[in-house]
Structures are given as structure tokens and as C-alpha cells.
Scaffold this active site. Structure first.
Site, PDB file in Angstrom:
ATOM      1  N   HIS A 248      96.524  20.849 -11.218  1.00 19.48           N
ATOM      2  CA  HIS A 248      95.294  20.097 -11.436  1.00 19.48           C
ATOM      3  C   HIS A 248      94.080  21.007 -11.339  1.00 19.48           C
ATOM      4  O   HIS A 248      93.196  21.016 -12.203  1.00 19.48           O
ATOM      5  CB  HIS A 248      95.189  18.957 -10.411  1.00 19.48           C
ATOM      6  CG  HIS A 248      93.911  18.177 -10.493  1.00 19.48           C
ATOM      7  ND1 HIS A 248      92.791  18.504  -9.749  1.00 19.48           N
ATOM      8  CD2 HIS A 248      93.562  17.106 -11.255  1.00 19.48           C
ATOM      9  CE1 HIS A 248      91.816  17.648 -10.045  1.00 19.48           C
ATOM     10  NE2 HIS A 248      92.261  16.797 -10.944  1.00 19.48           N
ATOM     11  N   CYS A 623      60.752  24.648 -30.427  1.00 21.86           N
ATOM     12  CA  CYS A 623      60.748  25.498 -29.229  1.00 21.86           C
ATOM     13  C   CYS A 623      60.965  24.711 -27.944  1.00 21.86           C
ATOM     14  O   CYS A 623      60.874  25.250 -26.853  1.00 21.86           O
ATOM     15  CB  CYS A 623      59.457  26.303 -29.140  1.00 21.86           C
ATOM     16  SG  CYS A 623      57.983  25.285 -28.985  1.00 21.86           S
TER      17      CYS A 623
END
Length: 665
Positions: A248, A623
Site C-alpha cells: 500500500h 501571467c
């Protein structure tokens, strides 16, 4: 989610029917590194769940894998053969069948396969195959290797790579010299690559809590389970005592791009006392530990890291991006160092240089405060003269770092109250330096405070109220460019007027900029070509883009503010309701992270179309923070932007997303 669950009904086979039965998981290539090596793990007399549960440490499928595992665990060869033989050695006929099938399946699917199988009393049964999960490093290597092998074409190689997973390749690795000096406590399995250093915690809740307080943590567990997911996400890395490469901890860490070392059998975890004993060394919660997910090594204390470098397959992938992309990628950078980092990652200019970030050094902030607190134009100009050489030096460094590429510099944007001292001690120091009473300073500071500063005296409103600020910044930008041109360099400055809502605001600022430039060039005897553009971040500017484009030479979309103003959400206060909105599905994503294409995006699209109707050659870019988010980058491509701009470490992500957008088109 509303589709429900698909169900397959099939015969059951059993791997727990004695020593001629087994179960396992295997990969046609290494899921951590991407190497073309068949690998996997199996358990004799076991069921499938036993392999991934981490209850028993499984054995390796291949002889080479088994030898490598034994060397990491410091197990002698004789002991390995007798106690931990590989499937290749213990069940050679089954291994030969398995090896042939994995090769056949990879050629069929043209991708790395993750397969599960069971051996029932000497007969091999294949349970499933799927395209395997992989780390960012493996993702790039597998795509480029399959391209070189002729299994896939260039466009498929680009589409096989997930832009956000590139982030894993950009994180720091251990500095070689620091690593040499570090004490290796033990070795486990290199379950998920990268370098991690942090304070030891033993429980998921603690990992979350410590991370929230600003600590870097390494979560140490005997084994992990799904209940530990939130803690694993908060940790820099995960170290487990049990489990193999398919446990896991290993699988989840690889999916998250987290550094992980699993199956480190030499560690003894005591949850009650919150301690871990590693080969005679006792460490407690809060002690520092460093782990190397690429080698499986566990180090005592802190080990210095260094930034990753773009080489080999990563560089080849970036070259492939350049070959297919239309939308180029710039960076948001305020220092020469950031500009250099971004350029190494392939940025072709700066899309946003925030000048206000340059004012916070001790000498600069002093002059800046003098300018703000001055009560006359003469006083402001005197303080600005002190700031001019600092600003010129800053712009010189950035333009030099981006030599030959455009550098878009935004004029002063934030409200002035952000620069002044709000505490009594700071105000007293300021009063002494300026030779006035502290009461006068307090009065001036109070006069700057606004009820809603984000909608107040900021952006172009500052420059239009105090044109001397714009004149000083223009002189600094173009003065630095002139100096570089005299030195034989090729600067490309762009001066951006922020936060306009009406073309008159732009006109007033452009007049100051052009007048200052003319005077400077006449004095220096040198001219540098430059452009004056604007930031589209107010809805009215987007709606009147055709009028603004008659004057502005380029548009840069400031989508942070444009999102704020379009939604009417304060980006500083959204945290008070955003989690609830996401939980209740009122919003599916945070609009400040992922561009709202149906609302904000339509304003961007409209502004591009209107602007180019007036000025066909208008250059348009973005931007805001969305410039590095893949789905937003693809939207920018579709609406015809010329470039996106993002933080330096997101440049490769944006480059890949831009290339994928071109391929999808």
C-alpha cells in the site's frame, strides 16, 4: 460516480493450496525508474491480497531482482537461495510462461503492464492486466523508450505523459557531498524515488497537524493502510518496516509522487512510546531522518538537498514539446536567479516581473517609505532618486539573465500601505530617519489605509496620481537596457501598465513612459526598442479591448485579479467559504487554481478577439497562476494566446500541456 460499479463474475483460483501454489504481482517494466526490466513479487501458498497487504514480505520473481533485493537487505547469497529464492529459481517452468506472457501483453498494448496472477497446484492463471501506474521519472523514460523502440509515435509519447506528474522530476535530490558525509542507518526497498528529509512522526493525524504548523515530516510506520492517506499526503516521505514494492505504502506514494522506502526490516517501531529503533540507534518523535526513495537508504539526521536537473529522457521529452508546440512558455520571475532557473527549464522570456517584490531589502524599503510618506512632489522625487540605482541594478540583472528574450515588467501595482510600518517601533524608526514626529508618520500611515485596498489606490491609479513613480521605473528599466546594449547584449524590455479599466488610464501612463524614454535615449545617445502594453485584469478592460488595443501594443491577462473581480470573490478571504463550496459541489474546483473557462475564460477569449480586430498582430499572454495549470494552458492554446507564463518550476509542466494542446488540435 452515478454509473455505479461494473461487476465481472469468474471462476475462483487458489494460490494457497500448498507449496506448488503461489500468487503474485508483476510489471513489464520498472514502475519506479522506467527501466525495461521485468520485475515483480510473489508469495508461495498465499492468496493475492497477501502480497499487497504487507503482512508477509514477498519474494522476487526474477533471479536478478532477488539478488538486488538481498544485497539491499545485506543477506548472503546462500541464505537468499535457501530462504528467499526467486520464482525463476523455484518455479522455472511457471516463470518461463509468465515471462512470455508479459512480453506478449506489452507488445499488444504498447505500454508498461501491471499484471496479477495465481499459480494453483502448478498451473499458471492470469487474473488481470492493465496499464501500470508509474512515477514521473518512469513515465518519461517509458514514453521515450517506447518511442525509440518504434512501439509508439511522437504524438503518442507526448500524450502518454501527464503534465502534473513532471513535478516529481523537478523536486530536489540529495546533494552528493552531503550524502557522502551522512550516516546510513539501514536500507529498505526503493519504493518511490526522490529525496525527503523531515521530523519523525508515527501517526497520520500528527503528520497533518505538524505539516499545518510548517514542519517537514517523515511518516514512519510498521505498514500503512488507506486510513493513513491524509498523513501520507502531508508528509515529505514515508518509511515502513514491512511490505514490498507493491505494498500500500509503495503504490500510494508512487501515485502521489512522494518519496518512499518500504520493507526496511531493521526498523523497530514502538507506537506507544513514539520511538523507532534502527540498528541500535533510538530515535523519538521530532528527531530528523532523511530517506532516499531511489536507493532505499535511510540516513540519520538532515541531509542537504539540491535542485533536480533536466537531462536525458526529460530533456528529450522537452525537445519533443518544442517540436510540436505552438503556444510558448515564459516565466514569472522577479530575480535573476529565478530567471536563470526558468531559462534552464526552457522558458523563452519573462511574462511577469513584479517590481514591488524588489522593494523589501533594508535600504530599498527605507527609500520607498520615504517616497510614500513624503508630503510633496519634491519630497517624493528626492526619495525616488535614491530608489533609481537600486531599481536599475535589479532590472539589469533580470534583462541580462533573459538576454535575447522578452521581459515583461509590470509597473508598481500594490496599495502603498503594504510598504509602510504599521507597528509603533517601526513608525518611530521611520520618524527618526525622516526627522519628523512619530505622530506625523502615524497620521500619514492612517491616511493610506483603505476599506477595500484591492479595489482602491493601486495599479495604474498610483502611477496616474504620482506620475513621478512611473517616470522613475521607466528610467530604471530602459536605463538598464541601454547599459546592456552598450555591452553588446540584446535586451527586450516590455513595460506593462497594470489594472486599467478605461483606455484613458493607459493613455496617461503611456505619455509619461514615452516622454521619459525619449529624454533618456537622447541623454545616453543609444535607443533600445521596447513595447508598452497593459494587463487585462478588470472585466471592463476585457469588454473594451478593441479600444484599448488601439494604444496598447500587447495584452497580458492577469487572471488572478480577473477571477477575483469576475466572481466577486476576495482571493485573500476565499478560504472562509471555499472548502464548504467544494464539499457541497457548488464549485467543482478552486477558480484561483484552475481557470474558470465558462466565465473568466470567455472574457479572455472576447478580449483576444476584440483586441486583434483592432490590432491584428497583437501579442497576448497570460501571467496569472493559471499559466502553469495544464487544463488552463490548453484553454489558452484554443483561444489563440501567444504564450503562457508561470513560476519557474512549472515551466516544463506548461510546455508539455502546450504541446499536448497542439497534438489534440
Amino acid at each position: 460516480a452515478e454509473w455505479g460499479t461494473a461487476v465481472t463474475v469468474m471462476a475462483m483460483v487458489f494460490g494457497n493450496m500448498g507449496n506448488t501454489s503461489a500468487t503474485g504481482v508483476c510489471f513489464s517494466r520498472d514502475a519506479a525508474t522506467g527501466e525495461n526490466i521485468f520485475n515483480g513479487e510473489y508469495l508461495v501458498n498465499a492468496q493475492g491480497e497477501d502480497v499487497v497487504a504487507g503482512i508477509r514480505t514477498p519474494q522476487q520473481i526474477t533471479k536478478e531482482g532477488s539478488r538486488r533485493w538481498a544485497a539491499q537487505q545485506e543477506i548472503p547469497e546462500e541464505e537468499r537461495i535457501s530462504k528467499y529464492p526467486s520464482m525463476e529459481e523455484a518455479m522455472p517452468e511457471i516463470f518461463a510462461q509468465l515471462n512470455g506472457l508479459q512480453d506478449k501483453l506489452e507488445h499488444h498494448y504498447h505500454d508498461m503492464q501491471d499484471m496479477e496472477f495465481t499459480v494453483q497446484e502448478g498451473k499458471l492463471w492470469f487474473l488481470q492486466t492493465r496499464n501500470g501506474k508509474r512515477t514521473g521519472t518512469a513515465m518519461v523514460k517509458i514514453a521515450m523508450d517506447l518511442l525509440a523502440e518504434g512501439e509508439i509515435d511522437e504524438k503518442t509519447a507526448l500524450m502518454r505523459c501527464e503534465p502534473n506528474k513532471l513535478d516529481e522530476l523537478l523536486h530536489p535530490v540529495f546533494d552528493k557531498e552531503a550524502k557522502k558525509a551522512a550516516k546510513v542507518l539501514t536500507r529498505g526497498l526503493p519504493a518511490s524515488p526522490g529525496a525527503a528529509c523531515g521530523q519523525i512522526v508515527f501517526f497520520a493525524d500528527d503528520a497533518e497537524e505538524w505539516h499545518a504548523k510548517g514542519h517537514q515530516v517523515v511518516m514512519v510506520r510498521i505498514e500503512t493502510s488507506p486510513e493513513d492517506l491524509a498523513g501520507m499526503s502531508a508528509a515529505e516521505g514515508i518509511l515502513t518496516a514491512r511490505g514490498g514494492m507493491t505494498s500500500h505504502a509503495a503504490v500510494v506514494a508512487r501515485g502521489m509522487g512522494k518519496c518512499c522506502v518500504s520493507g526496511a526490516g531493521a526498523i523497530n517501531v514502538n507506537y506507544k512510546n513514539r520511538t523507532v529503533e534502527i540498528d541500535g540507534v533510538l530515535l523519538k518523535e521530532g528527531d530528523y531522518l532523511s530517506i532516499n526513495g531511489s536507493t532505499g537508504e535511510v540516513y540519520l539526521g538532515k541531509v542537504e538537498t539540491k535542485p533536480a536537473e533536466m537531462t536525458g529522457d526529460f530533456a528529450a521529452l522537452m525537445d519533443l514539446c518544442s517540436k510540436h508546440t505552438k503556444l510558448v512558455v515564459r516565466t514569472n520571475a522577479d530575480t535573476p536567479h529565478d530567471a536563470e532557473v526558468a531559462r534552464k527549464f526552457g522558458a523563452v522570456g519573462i511574462g511577469l516581473c513584479r517590481t514591488e517584490h524588489m522593494f523589501f531589502d533594508a535600504d530599498k524599503i527605507k527609500a520607498m517609505r520615504e517616497m510614500i510618506l513624503a508630503d510633496s512632489k519634491e519630497g517624493r522625487e528626492k526619495a525616488l532618486e535614491k530608489l533609481l540605482p537600486y531599481q536599475t541594478k535589479d532590472f539589469y540583472g533580470i534583462l541580462k539573465a533573459m538576454n535575447g528574450y522578452p521581459v515583461n515588467i509590470r509597473l508598481l501595482d500594490p496599495p502603498l500601505h503594504e510598504f509602510v510600518p504599521h507597528d509603533l517601533e517601526g513608525q518611530q524608526i521611520m520618524a527618526d530617519e525622516m526627522g519628523v514626529s512619530v505622530q506625523e508618520i502615524q497620521q500619514r500611515v492612517n491616511s493610506l489605509s483603505e476599506h477595500n485596498p484591492m479595489l482602491g489606490h493601486r495599479g495604474c491609479r498610483l502611477g496616474n496620481t504620482y506620475p513621478e513613480i512611473t517616470a522613475m521605473q521607466t528610467k530604471a528599466i530602459l536605463g538598464a537596457a541601454v547599459q546592456l546594449k552598450k555591452e553588446g547584449m540584446d535586451p527586450h524590455p516590455e513595460i506593462m501598465v497594470p489594472l486599467i479599466g478605461i483606455v484613458n488610464e493607459f493613455d496617461a501612463q503611456e505619455e509619461v513612459i514615452r516622454k521619459t524614454a525619449k529624454e533618456l535615449f537622447a541623454t545616453e545617445g543609444v535607443e533600445v526598442p521596447f513595447r508598452v502594453g497593459t494587463m487585462i485584469e478588470i472585466p471592463r478592460a476585457a469588454l473594451t479591448a478593441d479600444i484599448i488595443a488601439k494604444k496598447a501594443e500587447y495584452f497580458s491577462f492577469g487572471t488572478n485579479d480577473l477571477t477575483q473581480m469576475t466572481f466577486g470573490y476576495s482571493r485573500d478571504d476565499i478560504s472562509s467559504f471555499l472548502p464548504v463550496y467544494l464539499e457541497k459541489k457548488i464549485l467543482s474546483v478552486d477558480p484561483f487554481q484552475v481557470l474558470d473557462q465558462n466565465g473568466v475564460g470567455q472574457l479572455v477569449k472576447m478580449a483576444v478577439e476584440k483586441g486583434r480586430a483592432t490590432r491584428p498582430e497583437l501579442v497576448c499572454g497570460i501571467c496569472g497562476e493559471h499559466g502553469g495549470e495544464p487544463s488552463s494552458v490548453k484553454f489558452c492554446h484554443r483561444v489563440g494566446l501567444n504564450y503562457v507564463s508561470c513560476s519557474p518550476f512549472r515551466v516544463p509542466i506548461a510546455r508539455l500541456a502546450a504541446a499536448q494542446a497542439a497534438v489534440e488540435e
